[in-house]
Design a protein around this motif. Structure first.
Motif: not given
Ligand code: F6P
Length: 359
Positions: A139-141, A183-185, A233, A266, A269
């Protein structure tokens, strides 16, 4: 001869194809048969799951650097755990996945997923009964507990750095600031690492409270009239709605700071997989195959210090912060956040980067 299956689930990231290609290499050396399940659990949730039978020629070496997944990560409109939960069909959904796995006759399944997919696998482990379930964290997060690194994270950090490297020239030309949203949630590892790597002037992440007056003062006192503020984000500001970078941008404009909001979206990703992500992918593929050799099951490969080893899914799940998925109320996921002891926070402070109210 063993028969093993590979599937990628959740959001894509760079490094998935390296893992798949290396799994095929290692499995072929062992004389095993390898199949790929198309479109993750969406694919398994069918009477006739889409399958690719791999041999050494199916995925040429040059595909190993590409982002995305050779196998797909899901299909729009397909029933998934989220829609099944909404329609009270979880039992049927789980049953179909189990039936598909039985039909495929696998000795082992390698599930390459993020914290949502791994939490789901742990909480519904009976689906995988009778085969060896080995997970690989991607995952990128970088929000998966029990591992110091997830596949795809480093490439995503590099993509954000590349984006900022391009923007800074136009920032200088126009004497303007850019508020860039990563990103990253609900976690800030991506913004924090990219911000340090690039040399952002401020980094705002969900784990650390920030004060917009202090941010404004920080920018006004800068020795430059241009630069980049990285905003994760996951941050929010009471009384404001909209995308976080837009919110911060509006506040800066009101304070007389010329700026624009910008969004790599995106592309974070995507991108050619970095060498380190490929080394991690290769090491974790090797670790997963060794785990199958050793008849391990319900395990995840992990990087702990310099060691790549397996940890149990049970330990993965219980060592993180267990929260409800915002989209799926039935799903408890185990999350890893930026720790207050993360050395990058102190380094940011020492370098004069505004990181929020850490003191
Ligand atoms: O979890 C990976 C991630 O890229 C998050 O950082 C982001 O919030 C989300 O997925 C985006 O998902 P989608 O591709 O559905 O827009």
């Amino acid at each position: 001869m063993k028969k093993i299956g590979i599937m990628t689930t959740g959001g894509d990231c760079s490094g998935l194809n390296t893992i798949i290609q290396r799994l095929i290499l290692g499995a072929t050396v062992r004389g095993w048969q390898v199949i790929g399940v198309k479109d993750g659990t969406d694919g398994l949730n069918k009477k006739d799951p889409g399958i690719i039978t791999f041999d050494l020629n199916t995925m040429p070496i040059e595909t190993a650097r590409l982002s995305g997944s050779w196998l797909g990560n899901g299909h729009p409109g397909a029933e998934n755990f989220e829609t099944a939960a909404r329609e009270n069909r979880i039992e049927q959904f789980n049953k179909q996945i189990n039936l598909s796995l039985l039909k495929l006759g696998l000795d082992a399944l390698i599930l390459i997923g993020g914290n949502g997919s791994l939490s789901l696998a742990h909480n519904n482990r009976e689906i995988y009964y009778g085969l060896s379930l080995v997970c690989i964290p991607k995952t990128i997060d970088m929000d998966i507990p029990m591992t110091d690194r997830t596949i795809g994270f480093e490439t995503a950090v590099q993509q954000i750095v590349n984006f900022c490297d391009q923007l800074i020239l136009t920032a200088r030309s126009h004497h303007r600031w850019f508020v860039v949203q990563t990103m990253g949630r609900d976690t800030g590892n991506l913004a924090l690492n990219a911000g340090i790597a690039f040399g952002a002037d401020a980094i705002l992440i969900p784990e650390i409270k920030f004060d917009t007056d202090n941010l404004i003062q920080h920018i006004k006192k800068s020795y430059r009239d241009y630069g980049i503020i990285l905003v994760s984000e996951g941050i929010s500001l009471r009384g404001h709605s909209g995308r976080p970078a837009d919110i911060i941008s509006r506040i800066l404009t009101k304070a007389g700071i010329t700026n624009r909001a910008d969004f790599p979206e995106h592309t974070q990703r995507a991108g050619d997989t970095t060498a380190n992500d490929r080394i991690l992918a290769t090491s974790m593929a090797d670790c997963a195959l060794n785990a199958i050799d050793n008849n391990e099951t319900y395990v995840m490969t992990a990087k702990i210090g310099n060691e790549i080893k397996t940890v149990s899914l049970e330990d993965f799940f219980h060592s993180g912060n267990i929260v409800f998925d915002p989209n799926i109320p039935e799903l408890k996921v185990s999350n890893a956040y930026v720790s207050p002891n993360n050395p990058l926070l102190e380094i940011a402070n020492n370098m004069g980067i505004y990181i929020g109210e850490t003191k």
